[in-house]
Enzyme design. Structure first.
Site, PDB file in Angstrom:
ATOM      1  CG  HIS A 227       0.067   0.327   2.635  1.00 47.53           C
ATOM      2  ND1 HIS A 227      -0.046  -1.048   3.456  1.00 47.53           N
ATOM      3  CD2 HIS A 227       0.342   0.908   3.375  1.00 47.53           C
ATOM      4  CE1 HIS A 227       0.241  -0.099   4.359  1.00 47.53           C
ATOM      5  NE2 HIS A 227       1.376   0.974   4.085  1.00 47.53           N
ATOM      6  CB  ALA A 228       1.499   4.328  -1.668  1.00 44.43           C
TER       7      ALA A 228
END
Length: 313
Positions: A227-228
């Site tokens: 994820h970011a």
């Protein structure tokens, strides 16, 4: 340059630095009274000494340039005292740094020690500048049995290195990974009692901490993350174990191994991250600039690339 056992031919060069005031002026021992036979006897006695290891630092042509040592080797306590001396002609030419890195490698990899410590007079500005420049941490709370060896000497500064520390500064020399800063976390080591690392909001990291979380009890070989974040700023560090961190800023993908608790990764921009547990039960700690907000997450890599593209526009 390389290290080898001391040989009798080295005695004359040892005698040279013993009578070089530029080399010995800030050392505790009175080397002016030493004679050539003292250097020769030191070399002979060292061959059968199991508590001390003295190695010659030599040039590519096998000329003696100095001595590097592990003294008072204690296999039970898993520690030893470091010492080094180089001739004046070897100063500033990389001999001291090479020898220190190699003797620490021997201590941690071959002798399987946990801690190497040493002390230096606070008047020895040259030595202190050398150790501080290379990021070695000042040690506090030195055990009485160790301080007793120096009870007649005052104004000492102590240092120590623990197994697993990035003592070669390989990570800090990189400075960044995928555009994120690699930072040094303030650390105070103690001999025989580990080390204390700390950081303070705003002063050490550029945001107020609103959330702290950690990931633990992860089996070896498991990969997490994927994820970011759109706005969230974070500091990541590994206080225990070994974790591979993979960061991707949309243009480049880079990796780094976190195993030194005094090293942190400061993420201040949207970066895709993955974490691979290289050792069972390693711990990843994270400090965050905001409270949990699911809308700040990007959990699809293609969406992340689109988001980064929109930011650039």
């Amino acid at each position: 340059m390389y290290l080898r056992k001391l040989e009798q031919k080295d005695a004359v060069y040892m005698f040279e630095w013993m009578h070089d005031k530029e080399v010995t002026k800030d050392l505790a021992a009175d080397f002016e009274k030493k004679q050539l036979k003292d250097a020769e006897e030191f070399i002979i006695s060292g061959r059968q000494d199991l508590k001390n290891m003295h190695l010659a630092i030599v040039s590519d042509t096998d000329e003696y340039m100095g001595t590097v040592s592990l003294k008072n080797i204690d296999k039970d306590a898993q520690n030893a005292e470091f010492a080094i001396i180089v001739r004046k002609c070897a100063m500033g030419k990389g001999y001291a740094w090479y020898a220190m890195m190699e003797i620490l490698r021997i201590a941690f990899e071959e002798l399987e020690l946990n801690c190497v410590y040493w002390c230096v007079s606070k008047k020895n500005k040259r030595a202190i500048k050398f150790y501080d420049k290379h990021g070695f941490h000042e040690a506090l709370d030195i055990a009485d049995r160790i301080k007793k060896r120096y009870e007649e000497i005052t104004n000492l500064k102590w240092y120590s290195v623990l197994s697993g520390d990035d003592y070669q500064n390989k990570m800090l020399e990189r400075k960044t990974i995928a555009g994120c800063k690699i930072i040094s976390i303030k650390t105070i080591p103690t001999v025989d009692a580990g080390e204390l690392s700390y950081f303070e909001t705003i002063q050490d990291i550029p945001f107020n901490i609103k959330r702290v979380y950690y990931i633990s009890k992860v089996p070896e070989g498991v990969r997490r993350g994927y994820h970011a974040h759109k706005k969230l700023k974070q500091l990541l560090f590994c206080p225990y174990g070994k974790i591979q961190l993979i960061l991707d800023d949309g243009n480049r993908k880079e990796e780094i191994i976190l195993s030194d608790p005094s090293i942190g990764i400061l993420i201040e921009q949207p970066v895709w991250r993955e974490m691979l547990w290289l050792e069972k039960d390693s711990v990843l700690c994270v400090t965050a600039s905001d409270f949990y907000d699911e809308s700040d997450y990007i959990r699809d890599y293609r969406e992340f690339l689109k988001f980064k593209h929109c930011i650039k526009k």
